[in-house]
Design a protein around this motif. Structure first.
Motif, PDB file in Angstrom:
ATOM      1  N   UNK A  93     -21.371  58.329  11.733  1.00 36.17           N
ATOM      2  CA  UNK A  93     -22.496  58.847  10.957  1.00 36.17           C
ATOM      3  C   UNK A  93     -22.708  60.313  11.306  1.00 36.17           C
ATOM      4  N   UNK A  94     -22.775  60.616  12.612  1.00 32.56           N
ATOM      5  CA  UNK A  94     -23.014  61.996  13.053  1.00 32.56           C
ATOM      6  C   UNK A  94     -22.628  62.117  14.514  1.00 32.56           C
ATOM      7  N   UNK A  95     -22.245  63.329  14.916  1.00 33.94           N
ATOM      8  CA  UNK A  95     -21.965  63.603  16.326  1.00 33.94           C
ATOM      9  C   UNK A  95     -22.397  65.022  16.644  1.00 33.94           C
ATOM     10  N   UNK A  96     -22.567  65.288  17.928  1.00 36.41           N
ATOM     11  CA  UNK A  96     -22.879  66.645  18.374  1.00 36.41           C
ATOM     12  C   UNK A  96     -22.347  66.842  19.779  1.00 36.41           C
ATOM     13  N   UNK A  97     -22.068  68.087  20.105  1.00 35.79           N
ATOM     14  CA  UNK A  97     -21.601  68.446  21.436  1.00 35.79           C
ATOM     15  C   UNK A  97     -22.759  69.060  22.207  1.00 35.79           C
ATOM     16  N   UNK A  98     -22.994  68.562  23.413  1.00 36.27           N
ATOM     17  CA  UNK A  98     -24.058  69.107  24.248  1.00 36.27           C
ATOM     18  C   UNK A  98     -23.608  70.449  24.822  1.00 36.27           C
ATOM     19  N   UNK A  99     -24.494  71.427  24.786  1.00 39.68           N
ATOM     20  CA  UNK A  99     -24.142  72.774  25.264  1.00 39.68           C
ATOM     21  C   UNK A  99     -25.174  73.343  26.232  1.00 39.68           C
ATOM     22  N   UNK A 100     -26.214  72.582  26.564  1.00 42.70           N
ATOM     23  CA  UNK A 100     -27.281  73.151  27.389  1.00 42.70           C
ATOM     24  C   UNK A 100     -26.835  73.311  28.852  1.00 42.70           C
ATOM     25  N   UNK A 101     -27.462  74.278  29.503  1.00 50.37           N
ATOM     26  CA  UNK A 101     -27.237  74.548  30.919  1.00 50.37           C
ATOM     27  C   UNK A 101     -28.600  74.485  31.618  1.00 50.37           C
ATOM     28  N   UNK A 102     -28.664  73.831  32.773  1.00 50.79           N
ATOM     29  CA  UNK A 102     -29.911  73.795  33.542  1.00 50.79           C
ATOM     30  C   UNK A 102     -29.818  74.815  34.673  1.00 50.79           C
ATOM     31  N   UNK A 103     -30.896  74.944  35.442  1.00 50.95           N
ATOM     32  CA  UNK A 103     -30.838  75.855  36.593  1.00 50.95           C
ATOM     33  C   UNK A 103     -30.344  75.153  37.855  1.00 50.95           C
ATOM     34  N   UNK A 104     -29.845  73.934  37.695  1.00 51.42           N
ATOM     35  CA  UNK A 104     -29.218  73.226  38.808  1.00 51.42           C
ATOM     36  C   UNK A 104     -30.169  72.466  39.704  1.00 51.42           C
ATOM     37  N   UNK A 105     -31.378  72.216  39.235  1.00 56.07           N
ATOM     38  CA  UNK A 105     -32.369  71.530  40.052  1.00 56.07           C
ATOM     39  C   UNK A 105     -32.251  70.019  40.006  1.00 56.07           C
ATOM     40  N   UNK A 106     -33.299  69.358  40.505  1.00 52.33           N
ATOM     41  CA  UNK A 106     -33.348  67.904  40.604  1.00 52.33           C
ATOM     42  C   UNK A 106     -33.887  67.296  39.310  1.00 52.33           C
ATOM     43  N   UNK A 107     -33.195  66.274  38.818  1.00 51.74           N
ATOM     44  CA  UNK A 107     -33.631  65.478  37.657  1.00 51.74           C
ATOM     45  C   UNK A 107     -33.895  66.322  36.412  1.00 51.74           C
ATOM     46  N   UNK A 108     -33.043  67.304  36.177  1.00 50.80           N
ATOM     47  CA  UNK A 108     -33.169  68.135  34.987  1.00 50.80           C
ATOM     48  C   UNK A 108     -32.236  67.642  33.893  1.00 50.80           C
ATOM     49  N   UNK A 109     -32.522  68.066  32.666  1.00 48.35           N
ATOM     50  CA  UNK A 109     -31.706  67.695  31.529  1.00 48.35           C
ATOM     51  C   UNK A 109     -32.467  67.944  30.243  1.00 48.35           C
ATOM     52  N   UNK A 110     -31.966  67.372  29.158  1.00 48.57           N
ATOM     53  CA  UNK A 110     -32.600  67.509  27.847  1.00 48.57           C
ATOM     54  C   UNK A 110     -32.484  66.205  27.078  1.00 48.57           C
ATOM     55  N   UNK A 111     -33.466  65.965  26.206  1.00 50.84           N
ATOM     56  CA  UNK A 111     -33.412  64.821  25.302  1.00 50.84           C
ATOM     57  C   UNK A 111     -32.634  65.224  24.056  1.00 50.84           C
ATOM     58  N   UNK A 112     -31.688  64.392  23.665  1.00 52.82           N
ATOM     59  CA  UNK A 112     -30.934  64.592  22.427  1.00 52.82           C
ATOM     60  C   UNK A 112     -30.717  63.238  21.769  1.00 52.82           C
TER      61      UNK A 112
END
Length: 200
Positions: free
Chosen positions: A127-146
């Motif tokens: 149906x659909x796909x996407x490539x994750x491209x985000x970068x965090x600052x390297x901390x604890x329990x970081x990320x993004x909702x997608x």
């Protein structure tokens, strides 16, 4: 009138072929992952009618220990599922198709390249796909909702591939919110207005 009908049919066909990519899922239900600290390929139940599995025999599910994403940080104490491998895929399978699905993600892009998420229908058609491209600052329990949102419940599989991808706080939306339908109707109304102007 024939042109308007054709435009509406084209719009509806386009909607059925692609899901909207989202960074939140308003009205979605968060699926509580059991803390199992399991290593393997599954399948395991995430919730009634929702099964997790992986192509890699040492993936993790319900894992709450330290899970590193190199320069993108570390998750610890965040109950998660992860491929635990740079190329493998893990999948959620829904016994009843859903309209929306997503999760809180992190991955290891610097050393292992991109990670991809995708949704499929009951026939395993993409149906659909996407490539994750985000970068965090390297901390604890970081990320993004997608995630992805469809105009109707048509998502039967949610796949996550590559770069030691990890996912937590899976959320699903069984039926689109009324706002989704309102946007669809507004779009169709605009198409109708455009078709009338062309005829004038």
């Amino acid at each position: 009138m024939k042109k308007l009908t054709f435009a509406v049919l084209c719009a509806l066909a386009g909607l059925s072929a692609h899901a909207a990519q989202v960074t939140s899922l308003p009205g979605g239900v968060v699926l509580t992952m059991p803390e199992l600290n399991y290593f393997g390929s599954g399948p395991l139940s995430l919730a009634p009618g929702v099964d997790w599995s992986s192509a890699y025999g040492d993936s993790v599910f319900g894992y709450s220990g330290a899970y590193g994403f190199a320069d993108n940080g570390v998750w610890k104490g965040l109950t998660m599922a992860g491929t635990n491998d740079q190329v493998s895929t893990m999948t959620l399978a829904f016994s009843q198709a859903v309209a929306g699905v997503g999760a809180f993600f992190n991955y290891s892009p610097r050393y292992f390249g991109p990670a991809t998420i995708a949704v499929y229908d009951a026939n395993h058609a993409l149906i659909e796909s996407t490539t994750l491209t985000f970068i965090t600052d390297g901390g604890l329990n970081q990320g993004e909702f997608h995630g992805f949102l469809e105009h109707s419940p048509s998502i039967s599989y949610f796949s996550m591939t590559g770069a030691y991808i990890g996912a937590a706080n899976f959320a699903v939306q069984a039926v689109p919110e009324p706002g989704t339908y309102a946007m669809l109707l507004a779009g169709l109304g605009l198409l109708g207005m455009a078709a009338r102007r062309r005829q004038a």
